[in-house]
Design an enzyme around this catalytic site. Structure first.
Site, PDB file in Angstrom:
ATOM      1  N   TRP A 133       0.860  -1.193   0.000  1.00 60.66           N
ATOM      2  CA  TRP A 133       0.000   0.000   0.000  1.00 60.66           C
ATOM      3  C   TRP A 133       0.893   1.239   0.000  1.00 60.66           C
ATOM      4  O   TRP A 133       1.863   1.287   0.760  1.00 60.66           O
ATOM      5  CB  TRP A 133      -0.888  -0.040   1.246  1.00 60.66           C
ATOM      6  CG  TRP A 133      -1.746   1.159   1.442  1.00 60.66           C
ATOM      7  CD1 TRP A 133      -2.540   1.768   0.500  1.00 60.66           C
ATOM      8  CD2 TRP A 133      -1.927   1.893   2.658  1.00 60.66           C
ATOM      9  NE1 TRP A 133      -3.194   2.839   1.072  1.00 60.66           N
ATOM     10  CE2 TRP A 133      -2.846   2.935   2.376  1.00 60.66           C
ATOM     11  CE3 TRP A 133      -1.423   1.766   3.943  1.00 60.66           C
ATOM     12  CZ2 TRP A 133      -3.248   3.849   3.358  1.00 60.66           C
ATOM     13  CZ3 TRP A 133      -1.830   2.662   4.926  1.00 60.66           C
ATOM     14  CH2 TRP A 133      -2.722   3.692   4.625  1.00 60.66           C
ATOM     15  N   ASP A 214      -1.006  -5.801   9.306  1.00 55.51           N
ATOM     16  CA  ASP A 214      -1.935  -4.744   8.911  1.00 55.51           C
ATOM     17  C   ASP A 214      -3.211  -5.452   8.448  1.00 55.51           C
ATOM     18  O   ASP A 214      -3.210  -6.107   7.411  1.00 55.51           O
ATOM     19  CB  ASP A 214      -1.309  -3.905   7.786  1.00 55.51           C
ATOM     20  CG  ASP A 214      -2.246  -2.784   7.361  1.00 55.51           C
ATOM     21  OD1 ASP A 214      -1.884  -2.020   6.452  1.00 55.51           O
ATOM     22  OD2 ASP A 214      -3.364  -2.680   7.928  1.00 55.51           O
ATOM     23  N   LYS A 250     -13.331  -0.502   5.640  1.00 51.37           N
ATOM     24  CA  LYS A 250     -13.925  -1.278   4.553  1.00 51.37           C
ATOM     25  C   LYS A 250     -14.933  -2.284   5.046  1.00 51.37           C
ATOM     26  O   LYS A 250     -16.047  -2.357   4.513  1.00 51.37           O
ATOM     27  CB  LYS A 250     -12.836  -2.017   3.748  1.00 51.37           C
ATOM     28  CG  LYS A 250     -11.989  -1.102   2.907  1.00 51.37           C
ATOM     29  CD  LYS A 250     -10.826  -0.620   3.729  1.00 51.37           C
ATOM     30  CE  LYS A 250      -9.904   0.243   2.913  1.00 51.37           C
ATOM     31  NZ  LYS A 250      -8.752   0.685   3.724  1.00 51.37           N
TER      32      LYS A 250
HETATM   33  C1  LIG Z   1      -3.399  -2.302   3.443  1.00 52.87           C
HETATM   34  C2  LIG Z   1      -4.052  -1.063   3.960  1.00 52.87           C
HETATM   35  N1  LIG Z   1      -3.770  -0.666   5.232  1.00 52.87           N
HETATM   36  C3  LIG Z   1      -4.341   0.442   5.752  1.00 52.87           C
HETATM   37  C4  LIG Z   1      -5.225   1.198   5.011  1.00 52.87           C
HETATM   38  C5  LIG Z   1      -5.750   2.438   5.689  1.00 52.87           C
HETATM   39  O1  LIG Z   1      -7.078   2.494   5.770  1.00 52.87           O
HETATM   40  P1  LIG Z   1      -7.800   3.475   6.791  1.00 52.87           P
HETATM   41  O2  LIG Z   1      -8.800   4.226   5.987  1.00 52.87           O
HETATM   42  O3  LIG Z   1      -6.761   4.384   7.408  1.00 52.87           O
HETATM   43  O4  LIG Z   1      -8.405   2.578   7.814  1.00 52.87           O
HETATM   44  C6  LIG Z   1      -5.551   0.829   3.682  1.00 52.87           C
HETATM   45  C7  LIG Z   1      -6.535   1.654   2.859  1.00 52.87           C
HETATM   46  N2  LIG Z   1      -6.191   1.737   1.500  1.00 52.87           N
HETATM   47  C8  LIG Z   1      -7.251   1.962   0.526  1.00 52.87           C
HETATM   48  C9  LIG Z   1      -8.093   3.220   0.839  1.00 52.87           C
HETATM   49  C10 LIG Z   1      -7.578   4.563   0.362  1.00 52.87           C
HETATM   50  C11 LIG Z   1      -6.261   4.898   1.014  1.00 52.87           C
HETATM   51  O5  LIG Z   1      -6.237   5.362   2.169  1.00 52.87           O
HETATM   52  O6  LIG Z   1      -5.242   4.668   0.317  1.00 52.87           O
HETATM   53  C12 LIG Z   1      -6.633   1.970  -0.888  1.00 52.87           C
HETATM   54  O7  LIG Z   1      -5.502   1.446  -1.014  1.00 52.87           O
HETATM   55  O8  LIG Z   1      -7.303   2.383  -1.816  1.00 52.87           O
HETATM   56  C13 LIG Z   1      -4.961  -0.327   3.157  1.00 52.87           C
HETATM   57  O9  LIG Z   1      -5.244  -0.728   1.900  1.00 52.87           O
END
Ligand SMILES: Cc1ncc(COP(=O)(O)O)c(CN[C@@H](CCC(=O)O)C(=O)O)c1O
Length: 401
Positions: A133, A214, A250
């Site tokens: 990510w 995570d 999510k």
């Molecule tokens: C692996 C991972 N860890 C943590 C998070 C953090 O999510 P929180 O909203 O802080 O609980 C995301 C969210 N990734 C999504 C959402 C958009 C972003 O924040 O990048 C994504 O990769 O599209 C993730 O994909």
């Protein structure tokens, strides 16, 4: 003139910036497959029924006030979050070996954990998967850790580079921190099998590496909350220590409520209480205490058997819709006889498909077909519907022929 005259314009975030570009596009056929946020078949964001029911209960409960939460957050929420990821019968919970603090969603949980490690852990190097990510590297770097990567994805097989994982973790310095996606790896959609997880666990424990899970998609990968927690539970079962960041963005659709938790599983109950006391010193100067509403929704749902049961059904329905989108896209490409092997679309799990399209093809998809996705070729399957699959399939077909 301004004292900030020298401030340069920062680039948009690689993921959140996709939505900024999408919003500016007037095209009636535009499609946002960037941000990992669930959309219904009608293309709309979804507020779960159980969330609306929980909010009604909260609003009608006149005894509820808007007082500050403790630094560590809502106690019920913390206990229930630990149970959700570790299992109600977890020996770690029964032995009071877990300290859990409510944080600002997954991002905040990762950051608080990173800040704690930078202050209290002797090894300041963290290994994150390649790719991972986009925000991971920044979170850990800004917390003061040194970020390295371990091989994770094999672009040839579009699967796990398992040998690469073992070799890179095997050559990491003893005690190094290792970031692991609990399930539904972002962006690849590729997870280790149960046997591979066991070998990873043995490698990590044999070198006294420190696992930092995570867990942002529990329940979204397989549709089962327990199934998607198995990797974490394997590590906790061996009695070793680990960090776990949880997000409800999510799996409960609480994106903007910023609801998450950091759990640290320790060897003894005494260590767990001392760790919690130091976590409070990280949190207090950062944001003092976390927001009350989202955590109240989560604990209302998790503590009520009926709401919890209904939540699992709504969660499975979201996971199933994403799987349906995978099948429809795969079938649409086969119907078009699009060159290449697209079976990874139905093999990968979780919210994303790592298409394998390169940046040039991604740019083509956006300029010619108004399809918005991250430049690494990742598409959020939740952004698709039966109505829009043909448009995406046309675009992919055109970009590879
Ligand atoms: C692996 C991972 N860890 C943590 C998070 C953090 O999510 P929180 O909203 O802080 O609980 C995301 C969210 N990734 C999504 C959402 C958009 C972003 O924040 O990048 C994504 O990769 O599209 C993730 O994909």
């Amino acid at each position: 003139d301004s004292v900030f005259t020298n401030v340069v314009r920062a680039p948009e975030d690689p993921i959140l910036g996709v939505t900024v570009a999408y919003n500016k596009d007037p095209s009636p056929v535009k499609l946002n497959l960037g941000v990992g946020a669930y959309r219904t078949e009608e293309g709309k964001p979804l507020v779960l029924n159980v969330v609306r029911q929980a909010e009604k209960l909260l609003v009608n409960d006149r005894s509820r006030v808007k007082e500050y939460l403790p630094i560590v957050g809502l106690a019920d929420f913390n206990k229930l979050s630990a149970k959700l990821i570790l299992g109600a019968d977890s020996p770690a919970i029964l032995g009071n070996l877990v300290t859990t603090v409510q944080c600002l969603s997954g991002t905040g949980s990762l950051r608080v954990g990173a800040e704690f490690l930078a202050r209290h852990y002797y090894q300041r190097t963290i290994y994150i998967p390649n790719p991972t990510w986009g925000n991971h590297g920044k979170i850990f770097t800004l917390a003061g850790l040194t970020v390295k990567t371990y091989r994770y994805y094999d672009p040839v097989t579009r699967g796990l580079n398992f040998q690469g994982v073992l070799e890179d973790l095997g050559s990491a310095p003893s005690g190094a921190i290792v970031l692991l996606h609990a399930c539904a790896h972002n962006p690849t959609g590729v997870d280790p099998t149960r046997e591979q997880w066991e070998q990873i666990r043995r490698m990590i424990r044999s070198k006294s590496l420190l696992p930092f899970f995570d867990s942002a998609y529990q329940g979204f990968a397989s549709g089962s909350l327990d199934e998607d927690a198995q990797s974490v539970r394997m590590f906790v079962a061996d009695g070793g220590e680990c960090f776990i960041a949880q997000s409800y963005a999510k799996n409960m659709g609480l994106y903007g409520e910023r609801v998450g938790a950091l759990s640290i599983v320790c060897r003894t109950a005494d260590v767990a209480t001392r760790v919690e006391s130091q976590l409070k010193l990280v949190i207090r100067p950062m944001y003092s205490n976390p927001p009350i509403h989202g955590a109240s929704i989560v604990s209302t749902i998790l503590k009520d058997r009926n709401l919890y049961q209904e939540w699992t059904l709504e969660l499975k329905a979201m996971a199933d819709r994403i799987i349906t989108m995978r099948k429809q896209l795969f079938d649409a490409l086969r119907a078009r006889e699009t060159p290449g092997d697209w079976s990874h679309i139905i093999k990968q799990i979780g919210m994303f498909t790592f298409t394998g399209l390169n940046t040039k093809q991604v740019t083509f998809m956006t300029t010619e077909y108004h399809i918005y996705m991250t430049s690494d070729g990742r598409i959020s399957m939740a952004g698709l519907s039966s109505r829009t699959v043909p448009h995406l399939a046309d675009a992919i077909h055109a970009s590879v022929t």
